[in-house]
Design a protein around this motif. Structure first.
Motif, PDB file in Angstrom:
ATOM      1  N   GLY A 295      -6.888  -0.223  -9.533  1.00 46.39           N
ATOM      2  CA  GLY A 295      -6.875  -1.663  -9.300  1.00 46.39           C
ATOM      3  C   GLY A 295      -6.463  -2.072  -7.916  1.00 46.39           C
ATOM      4  O   GLY A 295      -6.871  -3.112  -7.422  1.00 46.39           O
TER       5      GLY A 295
ATOM      6  N   ASP B 274      -5.713   8.699  -8.555  1.00 51.04           N
ATOM      7  CA  ASP B 274      -5.753   7.353  -7.970  1.00 51.04           C
ATOM      8  C   ASP B 274      -7.229   6.996  -7.844  1.00 51.04           C
ATOM      9  O   ASP B 274      -7.914   7.443  -6.933  1.00 51.04           O
ATOM     10  CB  ASP B 274      -5.049   7.383  -6.607  1.00 51.04           C
ATOM     11  CG  ASP B 274      -5.126   6.052  -5.871  1.00 51.04           C
ATOM     12  OD1 ASP B 274      -5.696   5.082  -6.406  1.00 51.04           O
ATOM     13  OD2 ASP B 274      -4.619   5.990  -4.728  1.00 51.04           O
ATOM     14  N   THR B 275      -7.710   6.212  -8.794  1.00 49.42           N
ATOM     15  CA  THR B 275      -9.152   5.991  -8.947  1.00 49.42           C
ATOM     16  C   THR B 275      -9.591   4.713  -8.252  1.00 49.42           C
ATOM     17  O   THR B 275      -9.231   3.620  -8.666  1.00 49.42           O
ATOM     18  CB  THR B 275      -9.518   5.894 -10.435  1.00 49.42           C
ATOM     19  OG1 THR B 275      -8.813   4.789 -11.022  1.00 49.42           O
ATOM     20  CG2 THR B 275      -9.145   7.171 -11.171  1.00 49.42           C
TER      21      THR B 275
ATOM     22  N   GLN C 151     -14.777  -0.445  -8.725  1.00 50.36           N
ATOM     23  CA  GLN C 151     -14.872  -1.910  -8.815  1.00 50.36           C
ATOM     24  C   GLN C 151     -15.669  -2.318 -10.051  1.00 50.36           C
ATOM     25  O   GLN C 151     -16.425  -1.503 -10.592  1.00 50.36           O
ATOM     26  CB  GLN C 151     -15.641  -2.451  -7.602  1.00 50.36           C
ATOM     27  CG  GLN C 151     -15.160  -1.953  -6.273  1.00 50.36           C
ATOM     28  CD  GLN C 151     -16.085  -2.396  -5.159  1.00 50.36           C
ATOM     29  OE1 GLN C 151     -17.249  -2.012  -5.093  1.00 50.36           O
ATOM     30  NE2 GLN C 151     -15.567  -3.231  -4.266  1.00 50.36           N
ATOM     31  N   THR C 152     -15.547  -3.574 -10.413  1.00 48.73           N
ATOM     32  CA  THR C 152     -16.385  -4.118 -11.492  1.00 48.73           C
ATOM     33  C   THR C 152     -17.843  -3.749 -11.242  1.00 48.73           C
ATOM     34  O   THR C 152     -18.569  -3.348 -12.147  1.00 48.73           O
ATOM     35  CB  THR C 152     -16.243  -5.655 -11.533  1.00 48.73           C
ATOM     36  OG1 THR C 152     -14.865  -5.981 -11.723  1.00 48.73           O
ATOM     37  CG2 THR C 152     -17.068  -6.252 -12.662  1.00 48.73           C
TER      38      THR C 152
ATOM     39  N   ASP D 230     -14.604  -3.413   0.766  1.00 51.87           N
ATOM     40  CA  ASP D 230     -13.299  -2.886   1.144  1.00 51.87           C
ATOM     41  C   ASP D 230     -13.395  -2.168   2.474  1.00 51.87           C
ATOM     42  O   ASP D 230     -14.447  -1.619   2.818  1.00 51.87           O
ATOM     43  CB  ASP D 230     -12.812  -1.862   0.109  1.00 51.87           C
ATOM     44  CG  ASP D 230     -12.260  -2.527  -1.127  1.00 51.87           C
ATOM     45  OD1 ASP D 230     -11.158  -3.076  -1.038  1.00 51.87           O
ATOM     46  OD2 ASP D 230     -12.945  -2.513  -2.158  1.00 51.87           O
TER      47      ASP D 230
ATOM     48  N   ARG E 163      -9.386  -5.204   0.828  1.00 53.62           N
ATOM     49  CA  ARG E 163     -10.602  -5.981   1.041  1.00 53.62           C
ATOM     50  C   ARG E 163     -10.801  -6.216   2.530  1.00 53.62           C
ATOM     51  O   ARG E 163      -9.840  -6.376   3.267  1.00 53.62           O
ATOM     52  CB  ARG E 163     -10.513  -7.316   0.299  1.00 53.62           C
ATOM     53  CG  ARG E 163     -10.305  -7.181  -1.194  1.00 53.62           C
ATOM     54  CD  ARG E 163     -11.446  -6.516  -1.907  1.00 53.62           C
ATOM     55  NE  ARG E 163     -12.696  -7.231  -1.748  1.00 53.62           N
ATOM     56  CZ  ARG E 163     -13.811  -6.927  -2.413  1.00 53.62           C
ATOM     57  NH1 ARG E 163     -13.813  -5.907  -3.267  1.00 53.62           N
ATOM     58  NH2 ARG E 163     -14.897  -7.610  -2.225  1.00 53.62           N
TER      59      ARG E 163
HETATM   60  C1  6R9 Z   1     -11.523  -1.235 -11.211  1.00 53.99           C
HETATM   61  C2  6R9 Z   1     -11.153  -2.519 -10.545  1.00 53.99           C
HETATM   62  C3  6R9 Z   1     -11.981  -3.956  -7.356  1.00 53.99           C
HETATM   63  C4  6R9 Z   1     -11.128  -3.946  -6.097  1.00 53.99           C
HETATM   64  C5  6R9 Z   1     -11.629  -2.986  -5.066  1.00 53.99           C
HETATM   65  C6  6R9 Z   1     -10.364  -2.672  -4.309  1.00 53.99           C
HETATM   66  C7  6R9 Z   1      -9.303  -2.662  -5.366  1.00 53.99           C
HETATM   67  C8  6R9 Z   1      -9.386  -0.870  -7.147  1.00 53.99           C
HETATM   68  C9  6R9 Z   1      -8.313   0.744  -6.186  1.00 53.99           C
HETATM   69  C10 6R9 Z   1      -8.398  -0.342  -5.284  1.00 53.99           C
HETATM   70  C11 6R9 Z   1      -7.269   0.862  -3.692  1.00 53.99           C
HETATM   71  C12 6R9 Z   1      -7.642   1.930  -5.749  1.00 53.99           C
HETATM   72  N1  6R9 Z   1      -9.057  -1.326  -5.923  1.00 53.99           N
HETATM   73  N2  6R9 Z   1      -8.935   0.379  -7.322  1.00 53.99           N
HETATM   74  N3  6R9 Z   1      -7.880  -0.278  -4.050  1.00 53.99           N
HETATM   75  N4  6R9 Z   1      -7.139   1.932  -4.492  1.00 53.99           N
HETATM   76  N5  6R9 Z   1      -7.477   3.003  -6.546  1.00 53.99           N
HETATM   77  O1  6R9 Z   1     -10.023  -2.719 -10.169  1.00 53.99           O
HETATM   78  O2  6R9 Z   1     -12.167  -3.412 -10.391  1.00 53.99           O
HETATM   79  O3  6R9 Z   1     -11.159  -5.727 -10.572  1.00 53.99           O
HETATM   80  O4  6R9 Z   1     -13.462  -5.331  -9.613  1.00 53.99           O
HETATM   81  O5  6R9 Z   1     -11.380  -4.732  -8.357  1.00 53.99           O
HETATM   82  O6  6R9 Z   1      -9.807  -3.513  -6.401  1.00 53.99           O
HETATM   83  O7  6R9 Z   1     -10.085  -3.683  -3.389  1.00 53.99           O
HETATM   84  O8  6R9 Z   1     -12.644  -3.585  -4.277  1.00 53.99           O
HETATM   85  P1  6R9 Z   1     -12.062  -4.870  -9.771  1.00 53.99           P
END
Ligand code: 6R9
Length: 656
Positions: free
Chosen positions: A393, A417-418, A421-422, A507, A523
């Motif tokens: 997230g 650490d995944t 994105q949606t 991002d 972002r």
């Molecule tokens: C799955 C989810 C997407 C945005 C993404 C980024 C941030 C998500 C991250 C991360 C760094 C990670 N993001 N996982 N940043 N490390 N492991 O979260 O989807 O709600 O669409 O958000 O979240 O900025 O572009 P969503």
């Protein structure tokens, strides 16, 4: 800065490597090579191995109408068949699919056979209400077995679901129902979280009031609490009544692989939410594959993803991925701090959870809780069942990573650490627990087959060690197909012409000069690069607002600067009337010094502007895009129709 990416490397322990689905870096490399040498062949092999097809596909990728890519186009399958029937047919119907823990701690176990029976009955009930393949159904439900069943039932009959998170307001729900042109809503009387019941049905009533959603033909209500609710005769029906007497079988609707499985609305930084549309075949492939490789899911595991089904993480890693693999998972109704902040740890112990997947923000709040109340520290619980931890997230800061690793994972569990994105449907950049050496704060390397890269504004690769724009060069099976009803916006948002046909993630990222590991810097609109130092605007903003005696609110953006590349520009609302002249200069100096003290001289804003307010959307989001124009001193040419207080722009543009 405390959040500097750690220099520490954690190689996976032998216990994690042994027997892993992807065991060791050589195995990871081999998969990447396979994808590189025969991209379509790689995905086709996996799609055949992981999914059951009613009609096998012969075509893998169709890129003739790029960026509207199609995968496995002439194949047919059904998602609920893949998640439920095939396990029952294989004699695994008695296996527990879902361990549901309610707010009050009571536990219900649901086998694959049960889950299939419930899905089939609801599917038949939906059909009886005239819901057909391609119709959109909105699901506005609490975390529940019924919520998972609702999604699976839609999938079974080829209806496209759109889950709306239970925390959204009536207005947001209405917007989504209208945009999707939904024919039916599945909801609950109330949701029960943290000892409190919260209205859901009355929010649905409000959203549908005044015939504002004329496409809606019915509302099906799951009775969760039995609290008093309003009722519209002829429109509303209890879930238990709707499914009563329905036939125990329902032939799955064998849909084309490209058939839209779901829409999920996600906010862009401006304008109305985007209905991200996902496919059936490609999406399910990546859901199953990433669950298998990133979490190394096996039959002996108890998997727990703490996300809500209202977010994409709940879709892919609760409703679809684990079930497609026949796994056993925990579904949790409540919140991490109820009845106290030891709830997660207590549940891991109770259910012998082996794989735990949560968000950094939850971890950070539980760290804080454990610091103030020793009784909820994870050391008080037996967490020895755990073998893999996950994070999703947002970037996980190294300090939180270390705590998670040490105190939750006992120093022995790899943390995945995944990054995803949606829009991506599943993991994009992530460690694999039995292969990838870990560096706290880095999401490490692309999932095998995902062509993540970092480029400059014209789509050219940037060397490792230099930050840039995160893109994905080739289409992948689980990618967003379009923005529902707005294909132009899809193209504009994700495939800007200057990026050579690459998918724009939105991002920023940087790859380590030595390891090539990715770190997401946030972002694109939230990250600055000043004299080669990358800084989050949020970091500077929180430093400014921590000057509590002076600052009420602050927003930070970058503007081009000849010598430093980018310069920091801060817009500040003070807790006192807006200053001018020498007074403004003196306060600006005071704030610069403050930031220098909080973060370091490099983070000192070059410009500080004062306003009575900041430009915000009606939902309260600061419109940084507009601030960037103001910072550059140029005329605002962007759309300001969603701006609450347009007059503020002129004021913020004034020097003092
Ligand atoms: C799955 C989810 C997407 C945005 C993404 C980024 C941030 C998500 C991250 C991360 C760094 C990670 N993001 N996982 N940043 N490390 N492991 O979260 O989807 O709600 O669409 O958000 O979240 O900025 O572009 P969503």
């Amino acid at each position: 800065m405390s959040d500097k990416i750690s220099d520490k490397i954690y190689t996976p322990p032998q216990s994690a490597v042994q027997g892993a689905h992807v065991s060791g870096m050589a195995a990871y490399d081999a998969l990447c090579k396979e994808a590189e040498s025969d991209y379509e062949g790689y995905w086709a092999r996996l799609a055949r191995e992981l999914l059951s097809w009613k009609q096998p596909f012969t075509q893998v990728l169709n890129d003739s109408d790029a960026p509207f890519f199609k995968w496995f186009e002439d194949g047919r399958l059904n998602v609920s068949y893949n998640c439920l029937d095939r396990h029952v047919e294989a004699g695994r119907g008695d296996r527990v699919a879902v361990i549901f823990e309610a707010d009050d701690g009571s536990v219900t176990r649901v086998t694959y056979a049960d889950l299939l029976a419930r899905t089939v009955q609801l599917a038949n009930a939906l059909k009886a209400r005239g819901v057909k393949k391609g119709d959109r159904v909105v699901i506005y439900m609490p975390m529940s077995v019924e919520g998972v069943v609702a999604m699976q039932a839609c999938a079974r009959i080829g209806a496209t679901h759109s889950v709306v998170f239970g925390g959204f307001s009536a207005q947001s729900l209405r917007d989504r129902v209208q945009d999707a042109g939904a024919v039916l809503i599945l909801t609950a009387d109330e949701q029960q979280r943290g000892g409190k019941s919260l209205a859901l049905k009355s929010i649905v009533d409000e959203a549908l009031a005044d015939n504002s959603c004329p496409t809606i033909r019915g509302v099906i209500v799951y009775k969760r609490t039995g609290g008093a609710i309003g009722w519209v005769e002829g429109r509303d029906e209890w879930l238990h009544d709707a499914v009563a007497g329905q036939a125990p079988t329902c032939e799955p609707e064998w849909v084309e692989a490209e058939h839209p499985l779901f829409l999920l609305y996600t906010s862009g930084s401006t304008g109305k939410p985007k209905g991200v549309q996902h496919s059936t075949g490609g999406y399910l492939l990546h859901a199953a594959l990433t669950t298998k490789w990133t979490f190394d899911l096996k039959d002996s595991d108890i998997f727990w993803c703490t996300a809500d089904i209202g977010w994409v993480t709940g879709h892919t890693y609760i409703t679809y991925g684990p079930l497609a693999l026949g796994g056993t998972e925990v579904v949790f109704e409540s919140i991490p701090t109820y009845p106290d902040a030891g709830r997660f740890w207590q549940m891991i112990q109770k259910h012998q959870v082996t794989i735990f997947y949560t968000a950094p923000t939850a971890i950070r709040s539980l760290i804080k809780a454990a610091e103030t109340n020793a009784a909820v520290h994870p050391r008080n619980y037996d967490l020895s069942s755990l073998r893999i931890l996950g994070s999703v997230g947002e970037p996980i800061n190294p300090a939180a990573w270390e705590w998670y690793h040490q105190h939750v994972g006992g120093g022995r569990c790899p943390i995945v650490d995944t990054f995803w994105q949606t829009e991506t449907g599943g993991h994009m950049i992530t460690p694999l627990p039995g292969a990838t050496p870990l560096v706290p704060g880095s999401c490490t390397l692309p999932f095998p087959g995902i062509t993540a890269a970092i480029v400059d504004e014209t789509g050219n690769d940037v060397p490792n060690g230099q930050g840039g724009i995160l893109v994905v060069k080739k289409p992948w099976p689980s990618m967003i197909r379009t923005i529902y009803g707005d294909p132009e916006r899809f193209k504009k948002s994700y495939y800007p012409p200057e990026l050579k046909g690459y998918y724009l993630a939105g991002d920023g990222a940087i790859r380590d000069a030595q390891t090539g590991y990715f770190t997401i810097t946030g972002r694109i609109d939230d990250v600055l690069n000043v004299s080669g130092h990358r800084m989050g605007t949020m970091e500077i903003e929180s430093a400014l607002v921590s000057c509590t005696e002076l600052v009420a609110e602050a927003a930070v953006v970058g503007r081009p600067d000849d010598t430093t590349g980018e310069a920091i520009c801060a817009f500040v609302v003070l807790k006192r009337p807006r200053p001018s002249g020498d007074e403004a200069k003196a306060i600006a100096k005071q704030l610069r010094d403050w930031v220098a003290k909080e973060i370091g001289p490099i983070a000192k804003p070059k410009d500080i502007r004062f306003g009575d307010n900041l430009p915000k959307t009606r939902s309260g989001k600061i419109m940084r895009r507009l601030l960037r124009s103001v910072a550059k001193g140029e005329a605002v040419t962007q759309d300001t129709s969603t701006l609450e207080n347009p007059a503020i722009l002129e004021q913020l543009g004034q020097a003092y």
